[in-house]
Design an enzyme around this catalytic site. Sequence first.
Site, PDB file in Angstrom:
ATOM      1  N   GLU A 100      -1.596 -50.866  -0.242  1.00  0.00           N
ATOM      2  CA  GLU A 100      -1.321 -50.605   1.176  1.00  0.00           C
ATOM      3  C   GLU A 100      -1.601 -51.869   1.993  1.00  0.00           C
ATOM      4  OE1 GLU A 100       0.120 -49.296   3.419  1.00  0.00           O
ATOM      5  OE2 GLU A 100      -0.724 -47.453   4.202  1.00  0.00           O
ATOM      6  N   ASP A 101      -0.930 -51.970   3.119  1.00  0.00           N
ATOM      7  CA  ASP A 101      -1.165 -53.123   3.986  1.00  0.00           C
ATOM      8  C   ASP A 101      -2.527 -53.047   4.673  1.00  0.00           C
ATOM      9  OD1 ASP A 101      -0.363 -50.945   5.544  1.00  0.00           O
ATOM     10  OD2 ASP A 101       1.157 -52.038   6.680  1.00  0.00           O
ATOM     11  N   ASP A 104      -6.960 -47.905   8.281  1.00  0.00           N
ATOM     12  CA  ASP A 104      -7.435 -47.818   9.658  1.00  0.00           C
ATOM     13  C   ASP A 104      -8.321 -46.561   9.733  1.00  0.00           C
ATOM     14  OD1 ASP A 104      -7.504 -48.253  12.434  1.00  0.00           O
ATOM     15  OD2 ASP A 104      -5.588 -47.321  12.794  1.00  0.00           O
ATOM     16  N   PHE A 153      -5.100 -54.646  17.005  1.00  0.00           N
ATOM     17  CA  PHE A 153      -3.805 -54.363  16.382  1.00  0.00           C
ATOM     18  C   PHE A 153      -3.238 -55.679  15.870  1.00  0.00           C
ATOM     19  CE2 PHE A 153       0.493 -52.935  15.709  1.00  0.00           C
ATOM     20  CZ  PHE A 153       0.254 -51.696  15.146  1.00  0.00           C
ATOM     21  N   ARG A 166       7.204 -58.299  10.738  1.00  0.00           N
ATOM     22  CA  ARG A 166       6.754 -58.198   9.340  1.00  0.00           C
ATOM     23  C   ARG A 166       6.941 -59.517   8.600  1.00  0.00           C
ATOM     24  NH1 ARG A 166       6.098 -52.707   8.234  1.00  0.00           N
ATOM     25  NH2 ARG A 166       7.599 -51.294   9.167  1.00  0.00           N
TER      26      ARG A 166
HETATM   27  P1  IMP Z   1      -4.509 -44.848   8.837  1.00  0.00           P
HETATM   28  O1  IMP Z   1      -3.884 -43.588   8.307  1.00  0.00           O
HETATM   29  O2  IMP Z   1      -5.079 -44.638  10.218  1.00  0.00           O
HETATM   30  O3  IMP Z   1      -5.504 -45.478   7.917  1.00  0.00           O
HETATM   31  O4  IMP Z   1      -3.327 -45.829   9.132  1.00  0.00           O
HETATM   32  C1  IMP Z   1      -2.767 -46.621   8.226  1.00  0.00           C
HETATM   33  C2  IMP Z   1      -1.387 -47.045   8.700  1.00  0.00           C
HETATM   34  O5  IMP Z   1      -1.366 -47.322  10.115  1.00  0.00           O
HETATM   35  C3  IMP Z   1      -1.004 -48.321   8.042  1.00  0.00           C
HETATM   36  O6  IMP Z   1      -0.301 -48.082   6.862  1.00  0.00           O
HETATM   37  C4  IMP Z   1      -0.163 -49.011   9.076  1.00  0.00           C
HETATM   38  O7  IMP Z   1       1.177 -48.629   8.925  1.00  0.00           O
HETATM   39  C5  IMP Z   1      -0.640 -48.499  10.401  1.00  0.00           C
HETATM   40  N1  IMP Z   1      -1.545 -49.457  11.073  1.00  0.00           N
HETATM   41  C6  IMP Z   1      -2.855 -49.282  11.367  1.00  0.00           C
HETATM   42  N2  IMP Z   1      -3.361 -50.348  12.004  1.00  0.00           N
HETATM   43  C7  IMP Z   1      -2.343 -51.235  12.099  1.00  0.00           C
HETATM   44  C8  IMP Z   1      -2.253 -52.561  12.663  1.00  0.00           C
HETATM   45  O8  IMP Z   1      -3.199 -53.154  13.204  1.00  0.00           O
HETATM   46  N3  IMP Z   1      -1.024 -53.157  12.576  1.00  0.00           N
HETATM   47  C9  IMP Z   1       0.050 -52.564  11.993  1.00  0.00           C
HETATM   48  N4  IMP Z   1       0.004 -51.336  11.459  1.00  0.00           N
HETATM   49  C10 IMP Z   1      -1.183 -50.670  11.517  1.00  0.00           C
HETATM   50 MG    MG Z   2       1.846 -48.527   6.652  1.00  0.00          MG
END
Ligand code: IMP
Ligand code: MG
Length: 184
Positions: A100-101, A104, A153, A166
């Site tokens: 995963e990238d 969060d 962000f 991207r």
């Molecule tokens: P989570 O479910 O809150 O952990 O969110 C994960 C997803 O939110 C990632 O796969 C990203 O697509 C998106 N995301 C969260 N923070 C960022 C950020 O700072 N930049 C870009 N995408 C983000």
């Molecule tokens: Mg994502």
Amino acid sequence: MDYVLSNVLIGSQEIEDRVERLGLEISNLYKGEDLVVVGILKGAVVFLSDLVRFINKDVKVVLDFMAVSSYGDSTRTSGIVKIIKDVDASIKDKHVLIVEDIVDTGLTLSYLVKLFKERSPKSVKVCVLLDKVEKRKINVEVDFRGFEIPDDFVVGYGLDYAGMWRNLPDIYRVEKCNNEILKG
Ligand code: IMP
Ligand code: MG
């Protein structure tokens, strides 16, 4: 409200060095094993393509992809994950590495880990490039982590805002800007 690029948070050379280390760690752990590397579209694509080239030939790697969307706006996640595209191959009795990238809140990854564990794999582990530790709402074990970052962000190196940025080789912070000020 719109967003503009701010400063570089992590430069391309620093990213490359870290990704190489992660590739070595993964190579050591899975030496002699079959491994299904599952990239989460689209954010993980750039990271994954660099990472897999640092996994050496002693690991038998198969690539697969999954596309998910979480309902919410561009900068916030709702935690409800919808599968847009599932993996093609069966992962039964296979080692799975989810790439995963960014993690969060952890909601997306914890959902995915649970989903894969229900499919009788040999193991499921997680590799993320970026980790916003302080934003975590649900505990998810991250086995391989590139960088811990603050609650900003970020875009670039696969990460987007509204589908954009991207392609950037560095990771940037973005900041809010008021369109009215720009127009004025
Ligand atoms: P989570 O479910 O809150 O952990 O969110 C994960 C997803 O939110 C990632 O796969 C990203 O697509 C998106 N995301 C969260 N923070 C960022 C950020 O700072 N930049 C870009 N995408 C983000
Ligand atoms: Mg994502």
